[in-house]
Design a protein around this motif. Structure first.
Motif, mmCIF file in Angstrom:
data_model
loop_
_atom_site.group_PDB
_atom_site.id
_atom_site.type_symbol
_atom_site.label_atom_id
_atom_site.label_comp_id
_atom_site.label_asym_id
_atom_site.label_seq_id
_atom_site.Cartn_x
_atom_site.Cartn_y
_atom_site.Cartn_z
ATOM 1 N N LEU A 211 0.849 -1.232 0.030
ATOM 2 C CA LEU A 211 0.019 -0.146 -0.067
ATOM 3 C C LEU A 211 0.827 1.272 -0.085
ATOM 4 O O LEU A 211 1.538 1.597 1.048
ATOM 5 C CB LEU A 211 -0.900 -0.090 1.156
ATOM 6 N N TYR A 212 0.922 1.983 -1.024
ATOM 7 C CA TYR A 212 1.846 2.930 -1.397
ATOM 8 C C TYR A 212 1.307 4.438 -1.223
ATOM 9 O O TYR A 212 0.294 4.351 -1.922
ATOM 10 C CB TYR A 212 2.720 2.586 -2.789
ATOM 11 N N PHE A 213 1.759 5.175 -0.360
ATOM 12 C CA PHE A 213 1.246 6.513 -0.402
ATOM 13 C C PHE A 213 2.361 7.652 -0.694
ATOM 14 O O PHE A 213 3.412 7.624 -0.539
ATOM 15 C CB PHE A 213 0.767 6.829 1.077
ATOM 16 N N ASN A 214 1.721 8.517 -1.843
ATOM 17 C CA ASN A 214 2.521 9.472 -2.450
ATOM 18 C C ASN A 214 2.500 10.768 -1.294
ATOM 19 O O ASN A 214 2.029 10.525 -0.390
ATOM 20 C CB ASN A 214 1.873 9.893 -3.675
ATOM 21 N N THR A 215 3.178 11.765 -1.798
ATOM 22 C CA THR A 215 3.391 12.913 -1.008
ATOM 23 C C THR A 215 2.422 13.558 -0.534
ATOM 24 O O THR A 215 2.310 14.414 0.313
ATOM 25 C CB THR A 215 4.615 13.837 -1.470
ATOM 26 N N PHE A 216 1.118 13.520 -1.326
ATOM 27 C CA PHE A 216 0.063 13.995 -0.842
ATOM 28 C C PHE A 216 -1.063 13.014 -0.055
ATOM 29 O O PHE A 216 -2.156 13.165 0.387
ATOM 30 C CB PHE A 216 -0.942 14.350 -2.047
ATOM 31 N N TYR A 217 -0.401 11.934 0.497
ATOM 32 C CA TYR A 217 -0.966 10.828 1.304
ATOM 33 C C TYR A 217 -2.068 10.217 0.580
ATOM 34 O O TYR A 217 -3.046 9.790 1.092
ATOM 35 C CB TYR A 217 -1.310 11.549 2.586
ATOM 36 N N GLU A 218 -2.192 9.855 -0.830
ATOM 37 C CA GLU A 218 -3.075 9.504 -1.704
ATOM 38 C C GLU A 218 -2.380 7.949 -1.768
ATOM 39 O O GLU A 218 -1.414 7.769 -2.249
ATOM 40 C CB GLU A 218 -3.107 10.158 -2.961
ATOM 41 N N GLY A 219 -3.198 6.852 -1.382
ATOM 42 C CA GLY A 219 -2.739 5.566 -1.427
ATOM 43 C C GLY A 219 -3.191 4.870 -2.749
ATOM 44 O O GLY A 219 -4.313 5.286 -3.252
ATOM 45 N N VAL A 221 -2.469 0.593 -4.401
ATOM 46 C CA VAL A 221 -2.010 -0.882 -4.308
ATOM 47 C C VAL A 221 -1.239 -1.190 -5.245
ATOM 48 O O VAL A 221 -1.428 -0.879 -6.503
ATOM 49 C CB VAL A 221 -2.977 -1.939 -4.322
ATOM 50 N N VAL A 222 0.193 -1.543 -5.206
ATOM 51 C CA VAL A 222 1.239 -1.782 -6.038
ATOM 52 C C VAL A 222 1.859 -3.112 -5.714
ATOM 53 O O VAL A 222 1.926 -3.497 -4.494
ATOM 54 C CB VAL A 222 2.099 -0.573 -6.182
ATOM 55 N N ALA A 223 2.638 -3.550 -6.632
ATOM 56 C CA ALA A 223 3.262 -4.717 -6.334
ATOM 57 C C ALA A 223 5.063 -4.372 -5.530
ATOM 58 O O ALA A 223 5.626 -4.923 -4.730
ATOM 59 C CB ALA A 223 3.833 -5.576 -7.588
ATOM 60 N N GLU A 224 5.408 -3.269 -5.971
ATOM 61 C CA GLU A 224 6.679 -2.447 -5.432
ATOM 62 C C GLU A 224 6.534 -1.343 -5.657
ATOM 63 O O GLU A 224 6.068 -0.502 -6.482
ATOM 64 C CB GLU A 224 7.703 -3.192 -6.491
ATOM 65 N N GLU A 225 7.255 -0.599 -4.417
ATOM 66 C CA GLU A 225 7.331 0.844 -4.638
ATOM 67 C C GLU A 225 7.952 1.322 -5.594
ATOM 68 O O GLU A 225 8.978 0.637 -5.937
ATOM 69 C CB GLU A 225 7.765 1.210 -3.008
ATOM 70 N N PRO A 226 7.830 2.641 -6.274
ATOM 71 C CA PRO A 226 8.698 3.215 -7.063
ATOM 72 C C PRO A 226 10.291 3.297 -6.666
ATOM 73 O O PRO A 226 10.296 3.476 -5.595
ATOM 74 C CB PRO A 226 7.870 4.415 -7.513
ATOM 75 N N ASN A 227 10.930 3.287 -7.755
ATOM 76 C CA ASN A 227 12.310 3.660 -7.410
ATOM 77 C C ASN A 227 12.790 2.675 -6.383
ATOM 78 O O ASN A 227 13.303 2.999 -5.420
ATOM 79 C CB ASN A 227 12.449 5.051 -6.951
#
Length: 292
Positions: A211-219, A221-227
């Motif tokens: 469960l990946y959250f970007n800098t705006f705290y928007e989540g 579902v991804v297999a792997e976090e970016p970078n």
């Protein structure tokens, strides 16, 4: 929730109590829920850092043929790996030197046997997240059907990688067979979930649902976090700016923003120096030690 206990667990390799956890119990619902929470790395705790940077591999064997993959040795030692014995099912109890896995396992078994409806979850942050995901791995290693059937979920926050691909495949099969929910929460600017590296040198792999959250705290579902192996101050510093737009609950004090920028710039300078003078492999190794 009712507080059950807090613990300072012994690490036989460090010869001191360096692993911490607590347990609580929610009796308000029909299905009573027990929470086991492992503590993460404290900023100035050298012993916890020693567990983080111990990149020795530990192989999980059952008999001579079946292998469940390779696991981060430092995390296994923090969980209760015994010197010269590994993970025996029955252990010599020592109240002066309690081992995390065995104490928590026995306490859970006692409660669950007395309460047929009770279930439990395991959670933790950073180093605690690593111990969280390894706890059910050792339950499975011991064929602890009672606890695995009553394990409702595993939730980690900022969890580092804990093993190789074979271990990840084994754990995904385990969670599927027991219908255990595993959620790995990652915030976009967090370096820890990107360590140890997933490359040809280190071969660590994440598994499960992220469960990946970007800098705006928007989540999402991804297999792997970016970078997944890359962390640049020129990428992360601008992303701290939108945090000030979401109101006082999300805003960092000025001193923390300054420290964030300084730390990331120094990190970039340091790994650049290592890359130039020692090569990329040394860069990966030492940047891991610094940030973990």
């Amino acid at each position: 929730m009712e507080f059950l206990d807090s613990f300072d667990f012994y690490n036989q390799y460090q010869k001191k109590a360096t692993t911490q956890a607590f347990m609580c119990w929610d009796k308000s619902a029909d299905d009573e829920l027990i929470v086991v929470a492992f503590r993460g790395t404290e900023t100035f705790d050298a012993d916890a850092w020693s567990s983080d940077i111990d990149l020795s591999w530990y192989e999980l064997h059952q008999g001579k043929k079946e292998v469940h993959g390779k696991v981060h040795g430092g995390f296994m030692k923090a969980l209760g790996l015994q010197k010269s014995h590994g993970w025996p099912l029955i252990y010599q109890k020592d109240d002066e030197k309690p081992l995390a896995y065995y104490v928590i396992r026995d306490k859970l078994r006692e409660i669950l046997q007395a309460n047929e409806k009770a279930k439990f979850i395991v959670t933790g942050h950073s180093l605690g997240g690593a111990l969280t995901i390894l706890f059910p791995a050792i339950l499975a290693y011991h064929d602890d059907d009672l606890l695995l059937k009553r394990l409702q979920g595993i939730y980690t926050f900022g969890q580092p990688r804990v093993g190789d691909k074979e271990f990840g495949d084994y754990m995904e099969g385990l969670f599927s067979s027991y219908e255990i929910q595993y959620l790995r929460y990652v915030y976009c600017n967090d370096i820890v979930p990107r360590l140890p590296y997933d490359d040809k040198s280190f071969m660590f792999k994440h598994f499960g649902k992220c469960l990946y959250f970007n800098t705006f705290y928007e989540g999402k579902v991804v297999a792997e976090e970016p970078n997944k192996n890359y962390f640049s101050p020129w990428y992360t510093i601008p992303q701290t700016i939108p945090q000030t737009l979401n109101g006082p609950d999300y805003k960092e004090p000025g001193i923390l923003q300054v420290l964030r920028v300084i730390g990331q710039v120094l990190f970039y300078i340091y790994i650049h120096d290592l890359h130039v003078f020692r090569g990329p492999r040394a860069s990966n190794k030492y940047s891991f030690i610094i940030f973990f």
